[in-house]
Motif scaffolding. Sequence first.
Motif, PDB file in Angstrom:
ATOM      1  N   PRO A   1     -36.739 -31.645 -40.622  1.00  0.00           N
ATOM      2  CA  PRO A   1     -36.995 -33.084 -40.722  1.00  0.00           C
ATOM      3  C   PRO A   1     -35.743 -33.833 -41.178  1.00  0.00           C
ATOM      4  CG  PRO A   1     -38.772 -31.847 -41.748  1.00  0.00           C
ATOM      5  CD  PRO A   1     -37.698 -30.860 -41.428  1.00  0.00           C
ATOM      6  N   GLY A   2     -35.333 -34.810 -40.399  1.00  0.00           N
ATOM      7  CA  GLY A   2     -34.166 -35.615 -40.746  1.00  0.00           C
ATOM      8  C   GLY A   2     -32.835 -35.008 -40.355  1.00  0.00           C
ATOM      9  N   ALA A   3     -32.821 -33.785 -39.830  1.00  0.00           N
ATOM     10  CA  ALA A   3     -31.571 -33.126 -39.452  1.00  0.00           C
ATOM     11  C   ALA A   3     -31.107 -33.577 -38.072  1.00  0.00           C
ATOM     12  CB  ALA A   3     -31.736 -31.613 -39.485  1.00  0.00           C
ATOM     13  N   ILE A   4     -29.821 -33.406 -37.803  1.00  0.00           N
ATOM     14  CA  ILE A   4     -29.223 -33.753 -36.514  1.00  0.00           C
ATOM     15  C   ILE A   4     -28.916 -32.459 -35.770  1.00  0.00           C
ATOM     16  CG2 ILE A   4     -27.290 -34.921 -35.380  1.00  0.00           C
ATOM     17  CD1 ILE A   4     -26.985 -36.507 -38.075  1.00  0.00           C
ATOM     18  N   GLU A   5     -29.412 -32.348 -34.548  1.00  0.00           N
ATOM     19  CA  GLU A   5     -29.187 -31.130 -33.760  1.00  0.00           C
ATOM     20  C   GLU A   5     -27.730 -31.105 -33.299  1.00  0.00           C
ATOM     21  OE1 GLU A   5     -29.217 -27.738 -31.909  1.00  0.00           O
ATOM     22  OE2 GLU A   5     -28.702 -29.452 -30.656  1.00  0.00           O
ATOM     23  N   LEU A   6     -26.988 -30.047 -33.671  1.00  0.00           N
ATOM     24  CA  LEU A   6     -25.545 -29.998 -33.458  1.00  0.00           C
ATOM     25  C   LEU A   6     -25.146 -29.275 -32.180  1.00  0.00           C
ATOM     26  CD1 LEU A   6     -22.732 -30.643 -34.591  1.00  0.00           C
ATOM     27  CD2 LEU A   6     -22.862 -28.523 -35.918  1.00  0.00           C
ATOM     28  N   SER A   7     -25.868 -28.239 -31.807  1.00  0.00           N
ATOM     29  CA  SER A   7     -25.442 -27.392 -30.683  1.00  0.00           C
ATOM     30  C   SER A   7     -25.355 -28.171 -29.383  1.00  0.00           C
ATOM     31  CB  SER A   7     -26.394 -26.209 -30.528  1.00  0.00           C
ATOM     32  OG  SER A   7     -26.540 -25.525 -31.746  1.00  0.00           O
ATOM     33  N   SER A   8     -26.427 -28.893 -29.040  1.00  0.00           N
ATOM     34  CA  SER A   8     -26.434 -29.644 -27.786  1.00  0.00           C
ATOM     35  C   SER A   8     -25.424 -30.782 -27.816  1.00  0.00           C
ATOM     36  CB  SER A   8     -27.834 -30.191 -27.510  1.00  0.00           C
ATOM     37  OG  SER A   8     -28.283 -30.993 -28.601  1.00  0.00           O
ATOM     38  N   ALA A   9     -25.216 -31.371 -29.006  1.00  0.00           N
ATOM     39  CA  ALA A   9     -24.234 -32.454 -29.125  1.00  0.00           C
ATOM     40  C   ALA A   9     -22.827 -31.937 -28.850  1.00  0.00           C
ATOM     41  CB  ALA A   9     -24.320 -33.077 -30.512  1.00  0.00           C
ATOM     42  N   LEU A  10     -22.525 -30.720 -29.344  1.00  0.00           N
ATOM     43  CA  LEU A  10     -21.200 -30.150 -29.103  1.00  0.00           C
ATOM     44  C   LEU A  10     -21.001 -29.788 -27.634  1.00  0.00           C
ATOM     45  CD1 LEU A  10     -20.718 -27.824 -32.220  1.00  0.00           C
ATOM     46  CD2 LEU A  10     -19.661 -30.045 -31.791  1.00  0.00           C
ATOM     47  N   ALA A  11     -22.075 -29.361 -26.973  1.00  0.00           N
ATOM     48  CA  ALA A  11     -21.967 -28.993 -25.559  1.00  0.00           C
ATOM     49  C   ALA A  11     -21.538 -30.185 -24.710  1.00  0.00           C
ATOM     50  CB  ALA A  11     -23.300 -28.437 -25.070  1.00  0.00           C
ATOM     51  N   ALA A  12     -21.953 -31.383 -25.105  1.00  0.00           N
ATOM     52  CA  ALA A  12     -21.629 -32.587 -24.332  1.00  0.00           C
ATOM     53  C   ALA A  12     -20.403 -33.316 -24.863  1.00  0.00           C
ATOM     54  CB  ALA A  12     -22.834 -33.528 -24.342  1.00  0.00           C
ATOM     55  N   GLN A  13     -19.802 -32.798 -25.921  1.00  0.00           N
ATOM     56  CA  GLN A  13     -18.708 -33.494 -26.592  1.00  0.00           C
ATOM     57  C   GLN A  13     -17.377 -33.299 -25.856  1.00  0.00           C
ATOM     58  OE1 GLN A  13     -18.663 -35.525 -29.326  1.00  0.00           O
ATOM     59  NE2 GLN A  13     -16.472 -35.786 -28.975  1.00  0.00           N
ATOM     60  N   THR A  14     -16.558 -34.331 -25.831  1.00  0.00           N
ATOM     61  CA  THR A  14     -15.193 -34.240 -25.297  1.00  0.00           C
ATOM     62  C   THR A  14     -14.286 -33.634 -26.364  1.00  0.00           C
ATOM     63  OG1 THR A  14     -15.547 -36.196 -23.938  1.00  0.00           O
ATOM     64  CG2 THR A  14     -13.254 -35.541 -24.342  1.00  0.00           C
ATOM     65  N   PRO A  15     -13.505 -32.628 -26.022  1.00  0.00           N
ATOM     66  CA  PRO A  15     -12.648 -31.997 -27.040  1.00  0.00           C
ATOM     67  C   PRO A  15     -11.550 -32.942 -27.515  1.00  0.00           C
ATOM     68  CG  PRO A  15     -12.177 -31.104 -24.862  1.00  0.00           C
ATOM     69  CD  PRO A  15     -13.401 -31.963 -24.716  1.00  0.00           C
ATOM     70  N   LEU A  16     -11.144 -32.739 -28.769  1.00  0.00           N
ATOM     71  CA  LEU A  16     -10.053 -33.513 -29.361  1.00  0.00           C
ATOM     72  C   LEU A  16      -8.855 -32.588 -29.544  1.00  0.00           C
ATOM     73  CD1 LEU A  16      -9.031 -36.142 -30.784  1.00  0.00           C
ATOM     74  CD2 LEU A  16      -9.893 -35.141 -32.922  1.00  0.00           C
ATOM     75  N   PRO A  17      -7.818 -32.718 -28.714  1.00  0.00           N
ATOM     76  CA  PRO A  17      -6.655 -31.820 -28.849  1.00  0.00           C
ATOM     77  C   PRO A  17      -5.936 -32.056 -30.165  1.00  0.00           C
ATOM     78  CG  PRO A  17      -6.668 -32.977 -26.726  1.00  0.00           C
ATOM     79  CD  PRO A  17      -7.688 -33.649 -27.588  1.00  0.00           C
ATOM     80  N   LEU A  18      -5.237 -31.008 -30.614  1.00  0.00           N
ATOM     81  CA  LEU A  18      -4.404 -31.146 -31.799  1.00  0.00           C
ATOM     82  C   LEU A  18      -3.255 -32.104 -31.520  1.00  0.00           C
ATOM     83  CD1 LEU A  18      -4.045 -27.523 -33.216  1.00  0.00           C
ATOM     84  CD2 LEU A  18      -4.708 -29.517 -34.542  1.00  0.00           C
ATOM     85  N   PRO A  19      -2.860 -32.909 -32.497  1.00  0.00           N
ATOM     86  CA  PRO A  19      -1.709 -33.790 -32.270  1.00  0.00           C
ATOM     87  C   PRO A  19      -0.455 -32.961 -32.008  1.00  0.00           C
ATOM     88  CG  PRO A  19      -2.341 -33.778 -34.599  1.00  0.00           C
ATOM     89  CD  PRO A  19      -3.429 -33.075 -33.851  1.00  0.00           C
ATOM     90  N   PRO A  20       0.430 -33.448 -31.149  1.00  0.00           N
ATOM     91  CA  PRO A  20       1.619 -32.659 -30.782  1.00  0.00           C
ATOM     92  C   PRO A  20       2.601 -32.466 -31.921  1.00  0.00           C
ATOM     93  CG  PRO A  20       1.739 -34.888 -29.876  1.00  0.00           C
ATOM     94  CD  PRO A  20       0.369 -34.734 -30.452  1.00  0.00           C
ATOM     95  N   ASN A  21       2.624 -33.376 -32.893  1.00  0.00           N
ATOM     96  CA  ASN A  21       3.585 -33.282 -33.999  1.00  0.00           C
ATOM     97  C   ASN A  21       3.146 -32.210 -34.978  1.00  0.00           C
ATOM     98  OD1 ASN A  21       5.504 -33.637 -35.925  1.00  0.00           O
ATOM     99  ND2 ASN A  21       4.683 -35.567 -36.706  1.00  0.00           N
ATOM    100  N   ARG A  22       3.917 -31.132 -35.083  1.00  0.00           N
ATOM    101  CA  ARG A  22       3.539 -30.014 -35.945  1.00  0.00           C
ATOM    102  C   ARG A  22       4.474 -29.885 -37.148  1.00  0.00           C
ATOM    103  NH1 ARG A  22       1.722 -25.103 -31.958  1.00  0.00           N
ATOM    104  NH2 ARG A  22       0.495 -26.340 -30.497  1.00  0.00           N
ATOM    105  N   SER A  23       5.205 -30.887 -37.444  1.00  0.00           N
ATOM    106  CA  SER A  23       6.190 -30.761 -38.517  1.00  0.00           C
ATOM    107  C   SER A  23       5.850 -31.635 -39.715  1.00  0.00           C
ATOM    108  CB  SER A  23       7.589 -31.123 -37.990  1.00  0.00           C
ATOM    109  OG  SER A  23       7.581 -32.459 -37.485  1.00  0.00           O
TER     110      SER A  23
END
Length: 663
Positions: free
Chosen positions: A222-244
């Motif tokens: 009750p009151g929880a957010i289902e995470l698995s299906s949300a991640l399946a439809a999610q657009t990935p967020l790449p790591l920023p190119p600056n690693r320094s």
Amino acid sequence: MELLLELNMKQKLATRLCILLVGSLIFAFICWDSAPASLTLGALMALMVRNPTNIYALVMTCRRDLLASQRFVALNFYLLRKDRKGCTVAHCFEEVALQQPTKDCFVLDERRLSFGQALLLSQKVAGYFQQRGLQRGDCVALLMETRLEYPCLWLGLSQLGVVTALINSHLRGDSLLHCIRVAKASALIVGVELADVLLSMPALALPVYQFSDVEDAERLLPGAIELSSALAAQTPLPLPPNRSAAGAAREKLLYVYTSGTTGLPKAAVITNLRFLFMAAGTFYMLQLQRDDVVYNPLPLYHTAGGIVGVGNALLNGSTVVLRKKFSASNFWSDCSRHNCTVAQYIGELCRYLLATPYKTPQQKQLEQRRPPPHQLRLMYGNGLRPQIWTQFVTRFGIPQIGEVYGATEGNSNLINITNRVGAIGFVPVFGRRLYPVQILRCDELTGEPLRDAKGHCMRCAPGEPGLLVGQVDARRAVSAFHGYADKAASEQKLLRNVYTKDDCYFNSGDMVVSDILGFFYFKDRTGDTFRWRGENVATQEVEAIITNCIGLNDCVVYGVQIPHVEGKAGMAAIVDPTRKVDMDYLSIVLRGSLPPYARPLFIRLMDEIPRTATFKLKKRELALEGYDLERIKDAIYYLNRDGVYRQLSGEQYAALQAGTAGL
């Protein structure tokens, strides 16, 4: 296991003869025409012949120390390079995953997650929680049993600079609530398998995300957010190119809970650099390879399974085989089925494996001296008892044991790379200034270091048990101490003015002893913590629950030794002169409030608990008496398999002493 504390006559004679032979050769070829050089050589030879122990130790450990030095230098260069580049664990994993996207990263039963899939999932986690408003410095509590996605969840959160608190999946009630609160979590991710745990708790004032399998998606809290299906439809967020980014490697990554020495579980701070040190440390020092397949049956909320084990995949590109729950009967078949070349252990695990009966095919193979039914070349971990070490290695045909010593939050780390039976590691006899782990003289009753007239601590001689400490140096990854989320708890683990003014050492709380070759051997734990079932049990937490249940009567909890069993079992002594304690009710309360490993195995009802002159309860005396029915006239109750305490019978006592009680 025998500690080498002094040389016998044969060793002394051989060492002295070698000293004289080498000295004669040096004189003949170098010093014969120089009086000052000859006198100097003669003086040195006289000193060495008089006390040959150091020369013997130097010669006998030369190969070991050179090998360790090469690996240790390589490890430090790796850490220095990552630190200067500002590399986080997420950056390291992305680099590895892009090199081998189709290779298996994690394996669990018949399910597999490739490096490419794991990277994609972690980036989807980052994208999803960024949209949910999580920011750098926030904390998310993760309550989940072992599954393939577990490391990907905290890895994705770390991409945002969010710290993940890895909650022990066995915790319930107040202990669980404490762990969530002490981390100041702003959200909670719970696996569907543990969703029911939250139903019995007060409503949490934070968002709850439920990670479910496809077939369990409808079982939503009750009151929880289902995470698995949300991640399946999610657009990935790449790591920023600056690693320094300066200092990125020193930012917080995880909270891993440890009981410390007293009280409720403490949230130990794991930075990215600390993670790199622990995972890469075993990789470099034990010479693991990228093509190794590592069997990891340990829980992922622990340092051993969730950092040292998982790190083999995230940093080094090895395949890691997971198991939801350790099974002694399936251990070797799992290793064989997945073609594992390396496996992890804790001390209890090895004892369980050794306790399993021989299978007929395996017994025949051992009798005929055929190769064992696995491909393991190395098992590493901590807590393998010296008493079963040789038997374990011989029975199962393990070529190398890598015993590792270290606390989650500590810096007094050691490792045994030479198969020395019983040793938790070593420090080169002539290299202690380079790796300042020390053994201090201490009061064995209190664990407090002893000091000389100048107020300085004193080192232990070989064979003298003492307190293991490690010098704190924030500039070096191998000796930094990041403490706990609670700063006051962090300060309690530090010793100051140990050898010089203002120096600082981490107090491991462990008693160890060394030999003349520099090998260290574990002796005992100090303080109010004992180890049972591979877990640290904080006595004050158990005492608080029992005291509240029995009406605030005096109660002390301590560990007692049981023959043939690793660690110490919990025992509670309760002041109950009129024998009014309801054992059935106490059984119910302890089952509902404590994980199985923290429940006392014995309960002793007493008229009065002995105290010191300063009114402190004498735990040590009670621990020495144990549960001996021949010495103790008090009523002793035993935790039966059905979870109910009943009076300890003579038959049960005999089974415990004989090692046939099934513990």
